[in-house]
Write a protein that holds these residues in place. Structure first.
Motif, PDB file in Angstrom:
ATOM      1  N   THR A  28       0.688  -0.993  -0.089  1.00  0.00           N
ATOM      2  CA  THR A  28      -0.214  -0.336   0.005  1.00  0.00           C
ATOM      3  C   THR A  28       1.106   0.929  -0.017  1.00  0.00           C
ATOM      4  O   THR A  28       1.866   1.725   0.753  1.00  0.00           O
ATOM      5  CB  THR A  28      -0.865  -0.002   1.210  1.00  0.00           C
ATOM      6  N   ASP A  30       0.729   5.283   0.822  1.00  0.00           N
ATOM      7  CA  ASP A  30       0.255   6.015   0.928  1.00  0.00           C
ATOM      8  C   ASP A  30       0.108   7.375   0.774  1.00  0.00           C
ATOM      9  O   ASP A  30       0.775   8.367   0.613  1.00  0.00           O
ATOM     10  CB  ASP A  30       0.040   6.630   3.143  1.00  0.00           C
ATOM     11  N   ASN A  31      -1.280   8.307   0.188  1.00  0.00           N
ATOM     12  CA  ASN A  31      -0.388   9.424  -0.403  1.00  0.00           C
ATOM     13  C   ASN A  31      -1.474  11.094   0.007  1.00  0.00           C
ATOM     14  O   ASN A  31      -2.630  10.379   0.774  1.00  0.00           O
ATOM     15  CB  ASN A  31      -1.088   9.408  -2.305  1.00  0.00           C
ATOM     16  N   ALA A  73      -6.189  13.475  -0.141  1.00  0.00           N
ATOM     17  CA  ALA A  73      -5.627  11.979   0.324  1.00  0.00           C
ATOM     18  C   ALA A  73      -6.319  10.471  -0.452  1.00  0.00           C
ATOM     19  O   ALA A  73      -7.490  10.175  -0.255  1.00  0.00           O
ATOM     20  CB  ALA A  73      -5.846  12.733   1.977  1.00  0.00           C
ATOM     21  N   HIS A  74      -5.492   9.615  -0.270  1.00  0.00           N
ATOM     22  CA  HIS A  74      -5.977   8.182  -0.662  1.00  0.00           C
ATOM     23  C   HIS A  74      -5.060   7.360  -1.037  1.00  0.00           C
ATOM     24  O   HIS A  74      -3.641   7.621  -0.366  1.00  0.00           O
ATOM     25  CB  HIS A  74      -6.341   8.289  -2.399  1.00  0.00           C
ATOM     26  N   ARG A  75      -4.920   5.939  -0.885  1.00  0.00           N
ATOM     27  CA  ARG A  75      -4.161   5.178  -1.169  1.00  0.00           C
ATOM     28  C   ARG A  75      -4.240   4.631  -2.650  1.00  0.00           C
ATOM     29  O   ARG A  75      -5.519   4.421  -2.599  1.00  0.00           O
ATOM     30  CB  ARG A  75      -4.099   3.799   0.483  1.00  0.00           C
ATOM     31  N   HIS A  77      -3.161   0.873  -3.346  1.00  0.00           N
ATOM     32  CA  HIS A  77      -3.425  -0.622  -2.890  1.00  0.00           C
ATOM     33  C   HIS A  77      -2.745  -2.329  -4.032  1.00  0.00           C
ATOM     34  O   HIS A  77      -3.544  -2.041  -5.302  1.00  0.00           O
ATOM     35  CB  HIS A  77      -4.376  -1.350  -2.548  1.00  0.00           C
TER      36      HIS A  77
END
Length: 325
Positions: A28, A30-31, A73-75, A77
């Motif tokens: 993952t 993370d952003n 903000a987002h992820r 995967h």
């Protein structure tokens, strides 16, 4: 110059690659929320990922590009049957490189048997576009929260300007080659390729709704855009737009709303404010002159429209654009 090319040049967007991820297995990224004047993007060249946003998950396949104009903000995967091991992040010249214990450059493209039963590594480029105060923000505000396009979908009869396999193949090869060699000038080349990617993405693909207005296959939006960009000071009326498209007023409004997600009046205002923002940041023309150039006889009426569209006043925008950096 076609309307899409002119809009992109007016916006003065600049792209850059921040991270390249070559990971075989679940991982993952993370952003965090992007800063003001930034929009992150992801280009997946191989493998499969899931983009996680607040209240939403998006499947991302090889050949897909995702642009987030609001910088939320987002992820991301990375998919895999087992968790990636030995993941490390290191500097690779113009960007950061994320790899795991089993991911190597020459493993890309092997099938499961050739890869010893391991997941083949994804090849994911992550970066962002930036812009200074002015037209770039106006353009980004006209886009949906998520622009998700497949650059590997092939051409489409109803969208002759769409990118496809013949475009992404050479482009991805250039990106991989520059990233691997990290030769002098690699950063400039990657940045330029990011600009190409943005244009391809904004051309849109069928079914993207509000994104399509940028390069609509239908004459209704393209005709309006080219007319307004050609003569923004003209006193445009919905009836005139309808006549340009040989439609009744009601039919034109229905088609236009379906393609853009906006009513014609709001669209007209946004195009005019984009042009006005460009003039305010590029010239020393008085605000009254800028207002008249985009169709406003009253400087106060222009100021109100500008504030509603950009959240700023013409004077503050001009000062912000010229402030030392």
């Amino acid at each position: 110059m076609d309307a899409l090319s002119r809009l992109i040049r007016l916006a003065r967007l600049r792209g850059s690659v921040d991270v390249r991820c070559l990971v075989a297995g679940r991982h993952t990224l993370d952003n965090p929320e992007a800063g003001t004047g930034q929009a992150p993007f992801h280009l997946l060249l191989s493998g499969a990922c899931v983009l996680e946003l607040p209240g939403r998950r998006i499947e991302v396949a090889a050949g897909d590009m995702v642009l987030l104009p609001r910088g939320v903000a987002h992820r991301m995967h990375v998919r895999g049957r087992r968790a990636a091991s030995g993941v490390e992040r290191r500097d690779a010249g113009p960007y950061a490189l994320i790899t795991d214990a089993t991911s190597v450059e020459d493993a890309r493209g092997r099938d499961e048997e050739e890869n010893g039963g391991q997941d083949a590594p994804v090849d994911l480029f992550c970066g962002h576009y930036t812009w200074e105060a002015g037209p770039g923000q106006v353009l980004m505000d006209m886009l949906p929260d998520v622009v998700h396009v497949s650059l590997e979908s092939g051409t489409d009869a109803e969208l002759p300007c769409a990118g496809g396999l013949e475009t992404l193949g050479p482009l991805s090869g250039l990106m991989r080659g520059e990233a691997r060699r990290a030769a002098p000038g690699a950063e400039a080349v990657l940045d330029a390729l990011c600009d190409v990617l943005l244009t391809l993405a904004l051309r849109g693909t069928p079914g993207l709704g509000r994104t399509l207005w940028l390069a609509s296959a239908q004459d209704v939006v393209r005709t309006v855009t080219e007319a307004v960009l050609g003569d923004p000071a003209h006193d445009w009326r919905i009836e005139e737009f309808a006549r340009l498209n040989s439609m009744s007023r009601a039919t034109f409004i229905r088609h236009f709303a379906r393609e853009t997600g906006m009513n014609p009046g709001d669209f007209l205002t946004r195009l005019r404010m984009l042009l006005a923002a460009d003039m305010l940041t590029r010239t020393d023309d008085p605000v009254a002159v800028v207002a008249a150039a985009v169709g406003y006889a009253s400087e106060s009426a222009f100021g109100r429209a500008f504030r509603l569209t950009t959240g700023d006043t013409p004077a503050r925008l001009r000062r912000a654009a010229r402030a030392p950096r």
